[in-house]
Design an enzyme around this catalytic site. Structure first.
Site, PDB file in Angstrom:
ATOM      1  CE1 TYR A  59      -4.163  -2.234   5.341  1.00  0.00           C
ATOM      2  CE2 TYR A  59      -3.355  -0.058   4.741  1.00  0.00           C
ATOM      3  CZ  TYR A  59      -3.860  -1.289   4.378  1.00  0.00           C
ATOM      4  OH  TYR A  59      -4.042  -1.582   3.048  1.00  0.00           O
ATOM      5  CB  SER A  68      -0.835  -0.003   1.291  1.00  0.00           C
ATOM      6  OG  SER A  68      -1.430   1.258   1.515  1.00  0.00           O
TER       7      SER A  68
HETATM    8  N1  LIG Z   1      -8.739  -0.473  -1.163  1.00  0.00           N
HETATM    9  C1  LIG Z   1      -7.689   0.303  -0.964  1.00  0.00           C
HETATM   10  O1  LIG Z   1      -7.803   1.544  -0.889  1.00  0.00           O
HETATM   11  C2  LIG Z   1      -6.324  -0.308  -0.830  1.00  0.00           C
HETATM   12  C3  LIG Z   1      -5.216   0.563  -0.889  1.00  0.00           C
HETATM   13  C4  LIG Z   1      -3.945   0.026  -0.742  1.00  0.00           C
HETATM   14  C5  LIG Z   1      -3.784  -1.327  -0.579  1.00  0.00           C
HETATM   15  N2  LIG Z   1      -4.876  -2.155  -0.517  1.00  0.00           N
HETATM   16  C6  LIG Z   1      -4.649  -3.582  -0.314  1.00  0.00           C
HETATM   17  O2  LIG Z   1      -5.214  -4.294  -1.389  1.00  0.00           O
HETATM   18  C7  LIG Z   1      -5.533  -5.614  -0.978  1.00  0.00           C
HETATM   19  C8  LIG Z   1      -6.953  -5.948  -1.412  1.00  0.00           C
HETATM   20  O3  LIG Z   1      -7.837  -5.093  -0.712  1.00  0.00           O
HETATM   21  P1  LIG Z   1      -9.242  -4.633  -1.293  1.00  0.00           P
HETATM   22  O4  LIG Z   1      -9.256  -3.155  -1.231  1.00  0.00           O
HETATM   23  O5  LIG Z   1      -9.520  -5.318  -2.560  1.00  0.00           O
HETATM   24  O6  LIG Z   1     -10.165  -5.159  -0.096  1.00  0.00           O
HETATM   25  P2  LIG Z   1     -11.591  -5.846  -0.094  1.00  0.00           P
HETATM   26  O7  LIG Z   1     -12.417  -5.388  -1.232  1.00  0.00           O
HETATM   27  O8  LIG Z   1     -12.091  -5.671   1.296  1.00  0.00           O
HETATM   28  O9  LIG Z   1     -11.234  -7.387  -0.343  1.00  0.00           O
HETATM   29  C9  LIG Z   1     -10.471  -8.089   0.608  1.00  0.00           C
HETATM   30  C10 LIG Z   1     -10.418  -9.538   0.205  1.00  0.00           C
HETATM   31  O10 LIG Z   1      -9.676 -10.239   1.213  1.00  0.00           O
HETATM   32  C11 LIG Z   1     -10.465 -11.310   1.672  1.00  0.00           C
HETATM   33  N3  LIG Z   1     -10.241 -11.547   3.087  1.00  0.00           N
HETATM   34  C12 LIG Z   1     -10.440 -10.691   4.108  1.00  0.00           C
HETATM   35  N4  LIG Z   1     -10.209 -11.310   5.273  1.00  0.00           N
HETATM   36  C13 LIG Z   1      -9.856 -12.583   4.973  1.00  0.00           C
HETATM   37  C14 LIG Z   1      -9.516 -13.722   5.744  1.00  0.00           C
HETATM   38  N5  LIG Z   1      -9.506 -13.683   7.081  1.00  0.00           N
HETATM   39  N6  LIG Z   1      -9.209 -14.871   5.111  1.00  0.00           N
HETATM   40  C15 LIG Z   1      -9.259 -14.937   3.766  1.00  0.00           C
HETATM   41  N7  LIG Z   1      -9.562 -13.897   2.964  1.00  0.00           N
HETATM   42  C16 LIG Z   1      -9.871 -12.739   3.576  1.00  0.00           C
HETATM   43  C17 LIG Z   1     -11.912 -10.911   1.417  1.00  0.00           C
HETATM   44  O11 LIG Z   1     -12.719 -12.068   1.225  1.00  0.00           O
HETATM   45  P3  LIG Z   1     -13.701 -12.718   2.298  1.00  0.00           P
HETATM   46  O12 LIG Z   1     -14.338 -11.602   3.072  1.00  0.00           O
HETATM   47  O13 LIG Z   1     -14.660 -13.481   1.440  1.00  0.00           O
HETATM   48  O14 LIG Z   1     -12.852 -13.617   3.128  1.00  0.00           O
HETATM   49  C18 LIG Z   1     -11.785 -10.179   0.106  1.00  0.00           C
HETATM   50  O15 LIG Z   1     -11.796 -11.089  -0.968  1.00  0.00           O
HETATM   51  C19 LIG Z   1      -5.323  -5.636   0.549  1.00  0.00           C
HETATM   52  O16 LIG Z   1      -4.081  -6.230   0.828  1.00  0.00           O
HETATM   53  C20 LIG Z   1      -5.320  -4.169   0.926  1.00  0.00           C
HETATM   54  O17 LIG Z   1      -4.583  -3.930   2.098  1.00  0.00           O
HETATM   55  C21 LIG Z   1      -6.132  -1.678  -0.658  1.00  0.00           C
END
Ligand SMILES: NC(=O)c1ccc[n+]([C@@H]2O[C@H](COP(=O)([O-])OP(=O)(O)OC[C@H]3O[C@@H](n4cnc5c(N)ncnc54)[C@H](OP(=O)(O)O)[C@@H]3O)[C@@H](O)[C@H]2O)c1
Length: 268
Positions: free
Chosen positions: A157, A144
Site C-alpha cells: 500500500y 496518503s
Molecule cells: N480511509 C483512510 O484512512 C485513508 C487514509 C489515507 C488515504 N486514503 C485514500 O483515500 C481514498 C479513498 O478511500 P476511502 O477511505 O474513502 O475508501 P472507501 O470508503 O473504501 O471508498 C473507496 C471507494 O473506491 C471505490 N473502489 C474500490 N475499488 C474499486 C474498483 N475496483 N473500481 C472502482 N472503484 C473502486 C469504492 O467503490 P465500489 O466498492 O462501489 O467500487 C469506493 O467508492 C483512497 O485512495 C485511499 O487510499 C484513505
C-alpha cells in the site's frame, strides 16, 4: 436548492460510492460542478446522483466501472478523452490490504497496484493533455500519509501511495506556469469503509487519531482554494512538510557528485 451561475464544468470523481469520494461528490456539487461518478456499485451511485441533483440542481451521471478491469478502465479513459466539459478529475478510488507481504494474497497485491497506481496514471494520462490544451483544469490525486511512511503491514500500500506522491509531484512540475492545477492530498486515518476492507476493523483504531471523511474532504478543498500543491489535512504545523521537502531537495543535490562518498573509498 442552491442555484449556481458560474459554469464550473464537470468533475469526474472515482470511488464516489463511499467514503471520501462520496463527500467530494457532495461538496463539488454544492460548489456547482456537474458530476460523473465512478465506482462499481451502481445502485449506490444511482442513489447519490439522484440525491445530489435534487439537493443542488446540478447534473450528475453514474459511470459504473471496475477500475481494475482494463475494459472498464478504457471506458472511463474514453469519457475523459472525449467529454470536453470535464474540468476536474478527482483520482480518489483506492484500496488497501494491510498485512505483511508474506501471507497477502497475490490477487490483493495486484488489485492495489491496478487501482491505486495503474488506473490513477491512466486517468491522468487521458485528462492532462486535454486540460493542457484548454489551459484549464484541476486534477486531485489522493495519496496518503503512507506515501511517505511505511509500516510492516503497508509495504505494498505504501509502495502504491509513494508512487502517487512522486508521480503527482512530477505532474505539478509539468504544469507549472499554466492554468492547470494538480493537487496532492495526503490524508491520515479517516473513518471510512476502507479499514474494514483492509483487514483492520475500524473499531480497533484509536479514535483520537481518526478524522471524519467530511472533515478530511473539507480541509482538502480548503487547501485547494488556497492553491496548496500538497495538502495534509491533519497536520497543524506546515513547516514539518517544508522541512521534509527541503531535506529531500538537499539530499538529491548531494547525490550529484560523481564520486563514491569517502566512507566507501578503501585506504590504499
Ligand atoms: N480511509 C483512510 O484512512 C485513508 C487514509 C489515507 C488515504 N486514503 C485514500 O483515500 C481514498 C479513498 O478511500 P476511502 O477511505 O474513502 O475508501 P472507501 O470508503 O473504501 O471508498 C473507496 C471507494 O473506491 C471505490 N473502489 C474500490 N475499488 C474499486 C474498483 N475496483 N473500481 C472502482 N472503484 C473502486 C469504492 O467503490 P465500489 O466498492 O462501489 O467500487 C469506493 O467508492 C483512497 O485512495 C485511499 O487510499 C484513505
Amino acid at each position: 436548492m442552491d442555484i449556481h451561475t458560474e459554469n464550473k464544468g464537470v468533475a469526474l470523481v472515482t470511488g464516489a460510492s463511499a467514503g471520501l469520494g462520496r463527500v467530494y461528490a457532495d461538496r463539488l456539487a454544492k460548489q456547482g460542478y456537474d458530476l460523473i461518478l465512478v465506482a462499481r456499485r451502481g445502485d449506490r451511485l444511482k442513489e447519490i446522483t439522484e440525491s445530489l441533483q435534487a439537493k443542488y440542481g446540478i447534473k450528475a451521471k453514474s459511470l459504473v466501472a471496475d477500475l481494475s478491469n482494463p475494459n472498464d478502465l478504457r471506458n472511463v479513459v474514453d469519457v475523459l478523452s472525449t467529454d470536453t466539459t470535464i474540468s476536474m478529475l478527482v483520482n480518489n478510488a483506492g484500496i488497501a490490504t494491510l498485512a505483511p507481504l508474506i501471507g497477502t494474497e497475490k490477487a490483493n497485491v495486484d488489485a492495489m497496484n491496478d487501482i491505486n497506481v495503474t488506473a490513477l496514471i491512466e486517468l491522468c494520462y487521458a485528462a492532462l493533455p486535454k486540460f493542457k490544451a484548454r489551459n484549464r483544469g484541476t486534477i486531485i490525486n489522493i495519496g496518503s500519509v503512507l506515501s511517505f511512511y511505511t509500516l510492516p503491514i503497508s509495504s505494498v500500500y505504501s509502495g502504491t501511495k509513494g508512487y502517487v506522491m512522486n508521480f503527482t509531484r512530477g505532474l505539478q512540475a509539468e504544469v507549472e506556469g499554466s492554468n492547470v492545477f494538480v493537487q496532492l492530498v495526503l490524508p491520515a486515518s479517516t473513518a471510512t469503509e476502507l479499514w474494514d476492507l483492509a483487514g483492520i476493523p475500524l473499531k480497533n483504531l484509536n479514535e483520537s487519531t481518526l478524522m471524519s471523511a467530511e472533515n478530511c474532504v473539507d480541509a482538502a478543498l480548503a487547501g485547494l482554494d488556497q492553491k496548496e500543491l500538497i495538502t495534509l489535512p491533519s497536520v497543524e504545523d506546515k513547516a514539518l512538510w517544508e522541512a521534509y521537502d527541503d531535506a529531500r531537495k538537499k539530499l538529491f543535490a548531494a547525490t550529484q557528485n560523481g564520486e563514491p562518498a569517502s566512507r566507501y573509498q578503501l585506504a590504499s
